[in-house]
Design a protein around this motif. Structure first.
Motif, PDB file in Angstrom:
ATOM      1  N   LEU A   1       0.844  -1.194   0.000  1.00 24.84           N
ATOM      2  CA  LEU A   1       0.000   0.000   0.000  1.00 24.84           C
ATOM      3  C   LEU A   1       0.876   1.239   0.000  1.00 24.84           C
ATOM      4  CD1 LEU A   1      -2.511  -1.175   2.775  1.00 24.84           C
ATOM      5  CD2 LEU A   1      -2.861  -1.266   0.306  1.00 24.84           C
ATOM      6  N   VAL A   2       0.540   2.187  -0.855  1.00 21.43           N
ATOM      7  CA  VAL A   2       1.298   3.436  -0.927  1.00 21.43           C
ATOM      8  C   VAL A   2       0.318   4.602  -0.873  1.00 21.43           C
ATOM      9  CG1 VAL A   2       2.880   4.851  -2.263  1.00 21.43           C
ATOM     10  CG2 VAL A   2       3.137   2.358  -2.270  1.00 21.43           C
ATOM     11  N   GLU A   3       0.447   5.404   0.185  1.00 23.34           N
ATOM     12  CA  GLU A   3      -0.414   6.570   0.341  1.00 23.34           C
ATOM     13  C   GLU A   3       0.200   7.788  -0.335  1.00 23.34           C
ATOM     14  OE1 GLU A   3      -0.534   4.407   4.457  1.00 23.34           O
ATOM     15  OE2 GLU A   3       0.947   4.945   2.941  1.00 23.34           O
ATOM     16  N   SER A   4      -0.652   8.693  -0.741  1.00 23.20           N
ATOM     17  CA  SER A   4      -0.209   9.970  -1.308  1.00 23.20           C
ATOM     18  C   SER A   4      -1.304  10.993  -1.090  1.00 23.20           C
ATOM     19  CB  SER A   4       0.107   9.832  -2.800  1.00 23.20           C
ATOM     20  OG  SER A   4      -1.040   9.434  -3.528  1.00 23.20           O
ATOM     21  N   GLY A   5      -0.943  12.267  -1.293  1.00 27.33           N
ATOM     22  CA  GLY A   5      -1.932  13.331  -1.222  1.00 27.33           C
ATOM     23  C   GLY A   5      -1.886  14.166   0.035  1.00 27.33           C
ATOM     24  N   GLY A   6      -1.035  13.797   0.978  1.00 21.51           N
ATOM     25  CA  GLY A   6      -0.920  14.590   2.184  1.00 21.51           C
ATOM     26  C   GLY A   6      -0.233  15.916   1.926  1.00 21.51           C
ATOM     27  N   GLY A   7      -0.241  16.760   2.956  1.00 21.03           N
ATOM     28  CA  GLY A   7       0.419  18.047   2.813  1.00 21.03           C
ATOM     29  C   GLY A   7      -0.042  19.031   3.859  1.00 21.03           C
ATOM     30  N   LEU A   8       0.281  20.283   3.616  1.00 19.26           N
ATOM     31  CA  LEU A   8      -0.092  21.376   4.516  1.00 19.26           C
ATOM     32  C   LEU A   8      -1.305  22.089   3.938  1.00 19.26           C
ATOM     33  CD1 LEU A   8       0.485  23.343   6.892  1.00 19.26           C
ATOM     34  CD2 LEU A   8       2.020  24.572   5.323  1.00 19.26           C
ATOM     35  N   VAL A   9      -2.312  22.272   4.765  1.00 13.01           N
ATOM     36  CA  VAL A   9      -3.539  22.929   4.329  1.00 13.01           C
ATOM     37  C   VAL A   9      -4.035  23.830   5.447  1.00 13.01           C
ATOM     38  CG1 VAL A   9      -5.006  21.021   5.102  1.00 13.01           C
ATOM     39  CG2 VAL A   9      -5.806  22.532   3.274  1.00 13.01           C
ATOM     40  N   GLN A  10      -4.698  24.907   5.085  1.00 14.22           N
ATOM     41  CA  GLN A  10      -5.246  25.821   6.079  1.00 14.22           C
ATOM     42  C   GLN A  10      -6.540  25.268   6.663  1.00 14.22           C
ATOM     43  OE1 GLN A  10      -5.684  29.662   4.200  1.00 14.22           O
ATOM     44  NE2 GLN A  10      -3.533  30.168   4.557  1.00 14.22           N
ATOM     45  N   PRO A  11      -6.878  25.669   7.862  1.00 14.59           N
ATOM     46  CA  PRO A  11      -8.171  25.251   8.434  1.00 14.59           C
ATOM     47  C   PRO A  11      -9.315  25.618   7.498  1.00 14.59           C
ATOM     48  CG  PRO A  11      -6.810  26.263  10.118  1.00 14.59           C
ATOM     49  CD  PRO A  11      -6.091  26.472   8.818  1.00 14.59           C
ATOM     50  N   GLY A  12     -10.245  24.667   7.363  1.00 18.81           N
ATOM     51  CA  GLY A  12     -11.352  24.841   6.438  1.00 18.81           C
ATOM     52  C   GLY A  12     -11.085  24.333   5.046  1.00 18.81           C
ATOM     53  N   GLY A  13      -9.846  23.990   4.773  1.00 19.37           N
ATOM     54  CA  GLY A  13      -9.474  23.508   3.449  1.00 19.37           C
ATOM     55  C   GLY A  13      -9.768  22.035   3.249  1.00 19.37           C
ATOM     56  N   SER A  14      -9.364  21.548   2.084  1.00 19.68           N
ATOM     57  CA  SER A  14      -9.642  20.155   1.712  1.00 19.68           C
ATOM     58  C   SER A  14      -8.386  19.474   1.198  1.00 19.68           C
ATOM     59  CB  SER A  14     -10.714  20.103   0.611  1.00 19.68           C
ATOM     60  OG  SER A  14     -11.933  20.641   1.045  1.00 19.68           O
ATOM     61  N   LEU A  15      -8.343  18.168   1.373  1.00 18.23           N
ATOM     62  CA  LEU A  15      -7.312  17.321   0.794  1.00 18.23           C
ATOM     63  C   LEU A  15      -7.951  16.008   0.378  1.00 18.23           C
ATOM     64  CD1 LEU A  15      -4.207  17.588   3.172  1.00 18.23           C
ATOM     65  CD2 LEU A  15      -4.335  18.402   0.816  1.00 18.23           C
TER      66      LEU A  15
END
Length: 119
Positions: free
Chosen positions: A4-18
């Motif tokens: 299994l390989v995860e991706s898509g994480g990161g830094l986001v502001q409150p209220g944002g989406s990932l």
């Protein structure tokens, strides 16, 4: 064996989406219950969302109405859409594949992807 390989994480502001993705290889995920877990610093790993092979869904109370788990068996991939993110959602997110087979639980984990919610 399932890798299994995860991706898509990161830094986001409150209220944002990932949108997190978990790409599987080695075996079809169609027979597995797939889940997303998270672990924040100093806390135990907890279930965020799960989806069975039959499509039954399960969510932690803290993410209900904000997160959506889905699976695409043709692409051998599981997704976690995260909306209205809060600072409390900051954690390493892990993908899990599990199934009961011949009396044993086969359980596989990805390496995790960091999600940081901060202004």
């Amino acid at each position: 064996q399932v890798q299994l390989v995860e991706s898509g994480g990161g830094l986001v502001q409150p209220g944002g989406s990932l949108r997190l993705s978990c790409a599987a290889s080695g075996s079809s995920i169609s027979v597995y219950t797939m889940g997303w877990y998270r672990q924040a610093p100093g806390k135990q790993r907890e279930l965020v969302a799960g989806i069975t092979s039959g499509g039954r869904l399960n969510y932690a109370d803290s993410v209900k109405g904000r997160f959506t788990i889905s699976r695409d068996n043709a692409k051998n991939t599981v997704y976690l859409q995260m909306n209205s993110l809060e600072s409390e959602d900051t954690a390493v997110y892990y993908c899990n594949a599990a199934r009961l087979w011949l009396g044993n639980v086969n359980n596989y984990w990805g390496q995790g992807t960091q999600v940081t919610v901060s202004s």
